[in-house]
Design an enzyme around this catalytic site. Sequence first.
Site, PDB file in Angstrom:
ATOM      1  N   THR A 183       6.164   3.234   3.265  1.00  0.00           N
ATOM      2  CA  THR A 183       5.792   3.773   1.909  1.00  0.00           C
ATOM      3  C   THR A 183       5.704   5.467   1.766  1.00  0.00           C
ATOM      4  O   THR A 183       5.535   5.994   2.775  1.00  0.00           O
ATOM      5  CB  THR A 183       4.320   3.138   1.939  1.00  0.00           C
ATOM      6  OG1 THR A 183       3.903   3.716   0.381  1.00  0.00           O
ATOM      7  CG2 THR A 183       3.196   3.790   2.893  1.00  0.00           C
ATOM      8  N   GLU A 184       6.366   5.924   0.810  1.00  0.00           N
ATOM      9  CA  GLU A 184       6.843   7.147   0.743  1.00  0.00           C
ATOM     10  C   GLU A 184       5.714   8.171   0.658  1.00  0.00           C
ATOM     11  O   GLU A 184       5.844   9.442   1.022  1.00  0.00           O
ATOM     12  CB  GLU A 184       7.653   7.576  -0.539  1.00  0.00           C
ATOM     13  CG  GLU A 184       7.240   7.224  -1.673  1.00  0.00           C
ATOM     14  CD  GLU A 184       7.379   5.928  -2.476  1.00  0.00           C
ATOM     15  OE1 GLU A 184       7.409   5.132  -1.590  1.00  0.00           O
ATOM     16  OE2 GLU A 184       7.497   5.947  -3.559  1.00  0.00           O
ATOM     17  N   ASN A 185       4.407   7.716   0.566  1.00  0.00           N
ATOM     18  CA  ASN A 185       3.284   8.682   0.957  1.00  0.00           C
ATOM     19  C   ASN A 185       2.866   8.819   2.148  1.00  0.00           C
ATOM     20  O   ASN A 185       1.877   9.232   2.903  1.00  0.00           O
ATOM     21  CB  ASN A 185       1.924   8.382   0.040  1.00  0.00           C
ATOM     22  CG  ASN A 185       1.503   6.981   0.531  1.00  0.00           C
ATOM     23  OD1 ASN A 185       2.496   6.042   0.347  1.00  0.00           O
ATOM     24  ND2 ASN A 185       0.222   6.634   0.350  1.00  0.00           N
ATOM     25  N   SER A 242       8.485  12.306   5.514  1.00  0.00           N
ATOM     26  CA  SER A 242       8.725  10.916   4.857  1.00  0.00           C
ATOM     27  C   SER A 242       9.919  10.982   3.772  1.00  0.00           C
ATOM     28  O   SER A 242      10.812   9.980   3.850  1.00  0.00           O
ATOM     29  CB  SER A 242       7.444  10.564   3.893  1.00  0.00           C
ATOM     30  OG  SER A 242       7.791   9.394   3.419  1.00  0.00           O
TER      31      SER A 242
END
Lengths: 229, 229, 214, 214
Positions: free
Chosen positions: D46-48, D88
């Site tokens: 998840t990009e966070n 990320s």
Amino acid sequence: MAVDKVVPSAAAAVADIGAGATVMISGFGPPGQPDLLIEALYESGVTDLTVINNNAGAGGEAISELFAAKRVRKVVCSFPKAIGSTVFDDLYLAGEIELELVPQGTLAERIRAAGAGVAGFYTPTGYGTELAEGKEVRVLDGRPCVFERPLIADFALVRAHRADTHGNLVYRKTGRNFGPLMAAAAEVTIAEVGGIAEVGAIDPETVVTPGIYVDRVVLGADAGAEDER
Amino acid sequence: MAVDKVVPSAAAAVADIGAGATVMISGFGPPGQPDLLIEALYESGVTDLTVINNNAGAGGEAISELFAAKRVRKVVCSFPKAIGSTVFDDLYLAGEIELELVPQGTLAERIRAAGAGVAGFYTPTGYGTELAEGKEVRVLDGRPCVFERPLIADFALVRAHRADTHGNLVYRKTGRNFGPLMAAAAEVTIAEVGGIAEVGAIDPETVVTPGIYVDRVVLGADAGAEDER
Amino acid sequence: MSWSRHEIAARVAWDIPDGAYVNLGIGMPTLVADHVPEGKQFILHTENGMLGMGRAATGDEVDPDLINAGKIHVTETPGAAYFDHAESFGMIRGRHLSYCVIGAYQVSQDGDLANWRTTSPTVIPGVGGAMDLAVGARHVFVAMDLFTRSGECKLVESCSYPLTATRCVERVYTDHGVFEPSADGFRVVELAGGVGIEALRECSGLDLVDAVAA
Amino acid sequence: MSWSRHEIAARVAWDIPDGAYVNLGIGMPTLVADHVPEGKQFILHTENGMLGMGRAATGDEVDPDLINAGKIHVTETPGAAYFDHAESFGMIRGRHLSYCVIGAYQVSQDGDLANWRTTSPTVIPGVGGAMDLAVGARHVFVAMDLFTRSGECKLVESCSYPLTATRCVERVYTDHGVFEPSADGFRVVELAGGVGIEALRECSGLDLVDAVAA
């Protein structure tokens, strides 16, 4: 003198943020958002701010208040739309706020570049889209890339899980997000934390933001008795 | 199938490194140097390598042997001089090895750029010196900067303290150095570690190199009974 | 009488403020750590990935995984942090390090620094982190002897050795005094006891500006 | 009969190999996690700032500091790792992510993707990580309905909506079948039961290339 960056209150910590300042605020959704510092910034009455944040008023009341009170002249972000809030939308559609929309990875990398002394870089992200309009394009290794510049700020307000008195920081889960990047990218970095430990209490192997990047440490409102000193 | 990147031997781990390959090797002095993998690379008999390392044969016998056996065509490094070894010096002065000398921070940043998909960047480091001769210069924010490109490798041999079976890595003290950067910058990354734990045994908050960057994990010669599975 | 290496180091330490983040080069600069004035704390950076470096390790303190940029075994102080090389040099290049103290072959009156290689064709060049430190640290201090063993002045009008970085040196601490590159030539900020500015002008061939505090 | 959202997600999951590192967009792509075939394991990004994301959190599992990119509370799986946004997105842009599955407004036969904004002047634009994922993931899969609610085909000769990235889409999974952008126009790789290629050519106005395995 023993190094001690702990400041007694959020109000004191943000007192020198003046009109026209560029302020980075960490957070992606509620995790990693320095609520107490944002509130203190709001209380200070400061105006004409440029805010660099992933969103624009999402994920917390304090930051929405700052926008609603028209204290923000410009926002640099990747996703201004907020669930359950139209504060930014209304300002934007009325032309009362300037928006610089940046792809999230480019936003992160531009902030990282500022902290790491990289004066500019080429990224494939955004090429051929309206967000790259007017930007220099260069083909590198056969791939068209867009030229991007560092994003520097006067102040960074970041939220971390714990600090020691030297300002070494550790984060918690997805609350890390932009914190470590912003801490390095601003002239003055203020960290709001859930607990403050004596120097030496954080394993040097697990420090995420070394204290060199942090100027002031403030205990968050949620911290209560968590001050471990 | 459960993800398991553990390979039974260093010889198996390096078996597909062929003639002409570009290989990154972590380490700054002995800390962080993957001795067993370097030895396996030497034993494999592979020739015509390009080696990217901070030094050129310093800090370990294995890597000096690789140079002495003339298996290295070119080295990219910041400091080829080795204390107590003239292997590189002799090859260099005899014109038998190519040297690309790069300032240490630029070396690190070029490797980082390769891993992070940054196609090129401008740095003030090296401007006005012979190491920037022939390089593009651009004045950014009033400061002349040098254009630098990513350093990509076919293989990275890195040394870490511990791994889990997914290839998540933690390092120890100044043994971290180039490991996390090189792990991300190569097509295939092989990690030599002091111990291997079951997945879940490393605190997700303390992982330095996420397993996404690591293809193979080998237990180091010093590990002995340290395999924790 | 000219200053000793330790006196030079102590003079440098005097000028670095409490709480500063400092990188010390090999040789004379390393001695600065031994002369931190009482009441001051410096946090030492070593470019191979550490803040909060302590003194050299002895006996049981030696940890094979803990060395400094000079590849000497060192210790860790409370509040230390480890990081990778990209972070370490980002820290340098990004102007977070308040001071670096380094040696030099030559410093020009414009503040150009030459400290990474001589012009000898039989010496293997090696730059390490010298260029990064010279462009990155907020204050670049040089600590060196004023003259080479063969008597040549290391403060020069313009460097004949290959440059490390241009216009980066703020102050030069030597056995004969403290100097500052400036647009008008080197300013003499302080002189070791018994050293005369006229004599220095003669040896160096430089137009020295007398800026010694009365 | 055309495929349901769950059937589309299952079809995508079928094409992703065991051990893949995968980022799933909001909406239909999220369902892919519910249809991982037996014997396969995907590691979700998840990009966070997380790898090893688990399913949505319920009840006591909810941790205020643990959300996904859609700002939904999620869980952590063994072998997870947390990192900052630069890492990320370096991971994404640096082509480490093997697959991303995203929704779309339009995909052109050249593989151009439009999925971040419509052209409505009253909608606030927001791009998030869409452009980074589209240029970065090694394989970009789109999961979407083939037609808009008003009946327009979302596979197009060239996109009329603002682009997210050019020439990035590898495969498009829809309720009517699976398509691949190619130099000769869209290749029809698979059709949902009862869907005829001739009928699709008519609705879409596209020169579809029949590449359905016999």
